[in-house]
Design an enzyme around this catalytic site. Structure first.
Site, PDB file in Angstrom:
ATOM      1  N   TRP A 103       0.824  -1.214   0.000  1.00 44.59           N
ATOM      2  CA  TRP A 103       0.000   0.000   0.000  1.00 44.59           C
ATOM      3  C   TRP A 103       0.857   1.261   0.000  1.00 44.59           C
ATOM      4  O   TRP A 103       0.522   2.242  -0.662  1.00 44.59           O
ATOM      5  CB  TRP A 103      -1.009  -0.017   1.145  1.00 44.59           C
ATOM      6  N   ASP A 173      -1.933   6.520   6.381  1.00 47.07           N
ATOM      7  CA  ASP A 173      -2.983   5.700   5.782  1.00 47.07           C
ATOM      8  C   ASP A 173      -3.340   4.651   6.832  1.00 47.07           C
ATOM      9  O   ASP A 173      -2.571   3.726   7.085  1.00 47.07           O
ATOM     10  CB  ASP A 173      -2.452   5.046   4.498  1.00 47.07           C
ATOM     11  N   LYS A 197     -12.808  -1.859   6.142  1.00 42.94           N
ATOM     12  CA  LYS A 197     -12.126  -2.917   6.888  1.00 42.94           C
ATOM     13  C   LYS A 197     -12.540  -2.904   8.362  1.00 42.94           C
ATOM     14  O   LYS A 197     -12.979  -3.911   8.887  1.00 42.94           O
ATOM     15  CB  LYS A 197     -10.612  -2.768   6.739  1.00 42.94           C
TER      16      LYS A 197
HETATM   17  C1  LIG Z   1      -7.498  -1.481   1.442  1.00 45.08           C
HETATM   18  C2  LIG Z   1      -6.435  -0.480   1.588  1.00 45.08           C
HETATM   19  C3  LIG Z   1      -6.318   0.620   0.727  1.00 45.08           C
HETATM   20  C4  LIG Z   1      -7.223   0.814  -0.462  1.00 45.08           C
HETATM   21  O1  LIG Z   1      -8.449   1.280  -0.092  1.00 45.08           O
HETATM   22  P1  LIG Z   1      -9.569   1.613  -1.179  1.00 45.08           P
HETATM   23  O2  LIG Z   1     -10.652   2.150  -0.313  1.00 45.08           O
HETATM   24  O3  LIG Z   1      -9.903   0.328  -1.862  1.00 45.08           O
HETATM   25  O4  LIG Z   1      -9.019   2.614  -2.112  1.00 45.08           O
HETATM   26  C5  LIG Z   1      -5.317   1.534   0.958  1.00 45.08           C
HETATM   27  N1  LIG Z   1      -4.460   1.382   1.971  1.00 45.08           N
HETATM   28  C6  LIG Z   1      -4.530   0.341   2.819  1.00 45.08           C
HETATM   29  C7  LIG Z   1      -3.547   0.223   3.937  1.00 45.08           C
HETATM   30  C8  LIG Z   1      -5.520  -0.628   2.658  1.00 45.08           C
HETATM   31  O5  LIG Z   1      -5.591  -1.664   3.489  1.00 45.08           O
END
Ligand SMILES: *Cc1c(COP(=O)(O)O)cnc(C)c1O
Length: 362
Positions: A103, A173, A197
């Site tokens: 990511w 993030d 998540k």
């Molecule tokens: C799932 C995830 C993303 C992507 O998220 P989207 O909402 O699908 O764009 C980005 N960073 C991390 C750490 C993730 O687990």
């Protein structure tokens, strides 16, 4: 009674049964309105109350300081990868990134399309099986920000402490560990996460940002990609993802009822311990992918001696009601995602299944 799977999906992921049941109850007729929340104007009083409640609950549960804005956006965390450099990375500056895995890599790639970037630290030489030492992170003086990925969902690693960046804003993030434990928001310039998540369904992205970073975006940026558009309009510039916000609000209430972020952290640790202990006590039959010090409380990545056995594990686990245990194709092996809403019972069942599988195949 409804049969529920042992859901270890990486995202979208498990939601609490209570939340789904409440949504089911309110689906056709939301609090006597004669329609569902999806069918209402987002300018109406009823939706606005839900929208503002979600924002206040985030503020309350994370003890967000008054000089921070909470935004409810769309486009996923992936859109934030671009919005951050578009809004914050000026010429003569660099966007600095700690490279921890899949990511972080996607995040820096977007920034490279916008401006100059720098790698402040990387664990690539170790196949991203650990978070770099905090003391090894080098932040260039002309950094517009330092970007970290608090939990690498695919590799199964997680920061245990964050770098101190002084006047350089720290941006995280937190897509795969938001609201899984208390954090000191004041240490960050910005935190962002897709909700799907830990905090609800897909469709809504949470951004928590220090006011000065998002109050005035460069004039050249399209309206929807400017933070200041969403700040000025309380995230109601255009039609918000109203049903996703409604569900995220129910999920936040669920976290509150559980006792808040600290209680959720303990619950998450108890869940994860069952599975890590099973790995550690397997005498090498199961091997964790992540370095012990960098292990994630959200995504447990592990391997078995042969790919043959891993395939068999996935197949048999499915026959026993487990879902989502196959690892991401880039890392291989197995992965159990144990987000907020995954019940302790699912983790107990998985630990037992793992021990049993080892007895039969070890
Ligand atoms: C799932 C995830 C993303 C992507 O998220 P989207 O909402 O699908 O764009 C980005 N960073 C991390 C750490 C993730 O687990």
């Amino acid at each position: 009674m409804t049969k529920r799977a042992y859901n270890f999906n990486a995202g979208p992921a498990a939601l609490p049964l209570e939340v789904l049941q409440q949504a089911q109850e309110q689906l056709v007729d939301y609090e006597g309105a004669g329609m569902s929340i999806m069918e209402m104007s987002h300018r109406g009083e009823i939706y606005e109350k839900v929208h503002n409640e979600a924002i206040s609950l985030l503020r309350e549960l994370y003890e967000i300081p008054a000089n921070y804005k909470v935004l409810l956006l769309q486009g996923g965390a992936s859109t934030q990868f671009a919005m951050i450099p578009m809004n914050l990375l000026k010429s003569g500056q660099v966007g600095s990134y700690v490279m921890t895995g899949s990511w972080a890599d996607k995040a820096i790639k977007e920034a490279k399309l916008i401006g100059e970037t720098a790698v402040a630290a990387t664990s690539e030489a170790d196949k991203f099986n650990r978070i770099p030492n905090i003391s090894d992170i080098q932040i260039p003086a002309n950094s517009a920000y330092l970007h970290v990925t608090s939990n690498e969902t695919i590799e199964g690693t997680q920061y245990k402490q964050f770098p101190v960046t002084n006047e350089v804003p720290l941006i995280a993030d937190m897509s795969s560990d938001i609201m899984s434990k208390p954090i000191d928001v004041s240490k960050f310039g910005m935190i962002y996460a897709g909700a799907q998540k830990n905090l609800g369904p897909s469709g809504v992205t949470i951004v928590i940002a220090r006011e000065d970073l998002v109050s005035e975006s460069p004039k050249s940026i399209p309206t929807m990609l400017r933070y200041d558009t969403h700040v000025k309009n309380n995230s109601l510039y255009n039609t918000p993802p109203s049903f996703s916000v409604y569900l995220a609000n129910l999920m936040l209430k669920w976290v509150q009822a559980k006792g808040g972020a600290a209680a959720i952290e303990q619950y998450n640790r108890d869940k994860t311990k069952l599975i890590y202990d099973t790995i550690d006590q397997s005498g090498g039959f199961y091997r964790g992918f992540a370095d012990t010090d960098s292990r994630s409380v959200m995504n447990i990545t592990f391997r078995i001696q042969t790919e043959e056995l891993e395939k068999q594990f996935v197949k048999e686990s499915e026959q026993h009601g487990f879902v989502g245990l196959k690892g991401h194709r880039s890392v291989g092996g197995l992965r159990a995602s144990t987000y907020n809403a995954v019940p302790l019972e699912s983790c107990k069942a998985l630990a037992e299944f793992m021990s049993d599988f080892q007895k039969r195949n070890g």
